[in-house]
Write an enzyme that holds these catalytic residues in place. Structure first.
Site, short mmCIF file in Angstrom:
data_model
loop_
_atom_site.label_atom_id
_atom_site.label_comp_id
_atom_site.label_asym_id
_atom_site.label_seq_id
_atom_site.Cartn_x
_atom_site.Cartn_y
_atom_site.Cartn_z
N ASP A 123 0.78 -1.20 -0.02
CA ASP A 123 -0.07 -0.06 -0.22
C ASP A 123 0.71 1.29 0.12
O ASP A 123 1.99 1.11 0.28
CB ASP A 123 -0.94 0.03 1.04
CG ASP A 123 -0.40 -0.66 2.59
OD1 ASP A 123 1.03 -0.51 2.53
OD2 ASP A 123 -1.11 -0.96 3.45
N ASP A 143 -7.69 -2.55 13.92
CA ASP A 143 -8.96 -2.93 13.54
C ASP A 143 -9.07 -4.31 12.43
O ASP A 143 -10.12 -4.52 11.99
CB ASP A 143 -9.59 -1.64 12.71
CG ASP A 143 -8.58 -1.26 11.37
OD1 ASP A 143 -7.77 -2.12 11.11
OD2 ASP A 143 -9.08 -0.29 10.81
N HIS A 151 -7.11 -4.79 9.76
CA HIS A 151 -7.01 -4.72 8.38
C HIS A 151 -5.52 -5.28 8.07
O HIS A 151 -4.83 -5.53 8.93
CB HIS A 151 -6.64 -3.01 8.03
CG HIS A 151 -5.79 -2.27 8.37
ND1 HIS A 151 -5.94 -1.05 8.95
CD2 HIS A 151 -4.36 -2.63 8.65
CE1 HIS A 151 -4.89 -0.49 9.53
NE2 HIS A 151 -3.71 -1.47 9.43
N GLU A 179 -9.47 -2.09 4.96
CA GLU A 179 -10.20 -1.62 6.26
C GLU A 179 -11.60 -2.48 6.53
O GLU A 179 -11.97 -2.90 5.42
CB GLU A 179 -10.61 -0.11 6.27
CG GLU A 179 -9.35 0.65 6.26
CD GLU A 179 -8.53 0.71 7.56
OE1 GLU A 179 -8.44 -0.20 8.22
OE2 GLU A 179 -8.02 1.92 7.88
C1 F6R Z 1 1.53 -1.51 6.06
C2 F6R Z 1 0.38 -2.34 6.18
C3 F6R Z 1 -0.47 -2.23 7.42
C4 F6R Z 1 0.32 -2.51 8.66
C5 F6R Z 1 -0.73 -2.48 9.96
C6 F6R Z 1 0.14 -2.98 10.99
O1 F6R Z 1 2.11 -1.68 4.97
O2 F6R Z 1 -0.11 -2.87 5.08
O3 F6R Z 1 -1.37 -3.41 7.29
O4 F6R Z 1 0.70 -3.93 8.52
O5 F6R Z 1 -0.97 -1.32 9.96
O6 F6R Z 1 1.09 -1.60 11.41
P1 F6R Z 1 2.34 -1.98 12.46
O7 F6R Z 1 3.15 -2.98 12.10
O8 F6R Z 1 2.86 -0.79 12.49
O9 F6R Z 1 1.52 -2.25 13.80
#
Ligand code: F6R
Length: 235
Positions: free
Chosen positions: A67, A136, A138, A143
């Site tokens: 992303d 959440d 994702h 989302e």
């Molecule tokens: C980032 C992504 C997100 C993160 C998720 C967890 O490229 O795709 O899904 O993996 O938000 O983020 P952290 O590792 O910062 O807790």
């Protein structure tokens, strides 16, 4: 599904890096799906260490990231392209032209999304997809929603994600409100999936994702239907 309970973050990172290194050994031409955020940082450090010790080469590896924020250019330090360059790619022998991150800074985000799916298709799909999980539920920036989105698409980030990610910005207002993300389709078509979750605060959502109902309200729950998932968790 294989679930590994690592003793700490260091162990989680080492085990995740080992899985990626094994993939590269099996196929030095692998297509790796990569993630940003805090969780994979230790894994990336381990990969760089192995490269410095000449245990692995990335010269034939291709990568596709999950992303990117809408509106941030690749040279913006908060962008995911910048993150990948500064936390991994710049330290390896990988060819930058073989590393793909969605372009969040284009006038035509719809065609960028379509183009990104074509890139993944032309690479022959993803061999190993690395994932983190949002509070959440994702994965990528898929989302919670009323349906699973198959293709790369633009999303409005949830208040929970904006709040969680504000730690990388000066304040919450600076966090972009939209992102472009790989869809559930490409993630589910990856041959292998490696999901990392670090910290007690992820335990609840991880349980819901792995053992609860399969629902787009918890996007990661779709992984229950994938036949080759490894999850590494540490408190
Ligand atoms: C980032 C992504 C997100 C993160 C998720 C967890 O490229 O795709 O899904 O993996 O938000 O983020 P952290 O590792 O910062 O807790």
């Amino acid at each position: 599904m294989k679930i590994i309970n690592a003793k700490n973050y260091e162990e989680l990172s080492k085990q995740a890096a080992d899985i990626i290194l094994t993939q590269i050994k099996i196929n030095p031409f692998s297509v790796l799906g990569l993630a940003t955020g805090s969780t994979p940082l230790g894994t990336y450090k381990e990969l760089i260490k192995s490269y410095n010790e000449k245990l692995v080469y990335f010269k034939n590896i291709k990568t596709v990231n999950l992303d990117e924020y809408v509106g941030l250019s690749p040279d913006n330090p908060q962008s995911y392209r910048y993150f990948m360059n500064h936390n991994l790619f710049d330290f390896l022998d990988i060819k930058k032209e073989n590393t793909f991150v969605p372009n969040g800074c284009t006038k035509n985000i719809e065609s960028e999304a379509e183009n990104y799916d074509n890139i993944i298709k032309n690479l022959g799909g993803i061999d190993l997809q690395l994932l983190g999980i949002g509070l959440d539920g994702h994965i990528g920036f898929n989302e919670p929603s009323n349906c699973f989105f198959k293709n790369t698409h633009t999303v409005n980030l949830t208040p929970s994600t904006i709040k969680a990610n504000s730690r990388f910005f000066k304040n919450e207002e600076e966090v972009p409100k939209q992102a472009v993300t790989m869809g559930i389709g490409a993630i589910m078509q990856a041959k292998k999936v490696l999901l990392l979750a670090n910290g007690k605060q992820k335990e609840d959502i991880l349980n819901k994702a792995l053992f609860g109902n399969i629902t787009p309200k918890v996007p990661a729950s779709i992984l229950q239907l994938h036949n080759n998932v490894t999850v590494i968790f540490c408190e």
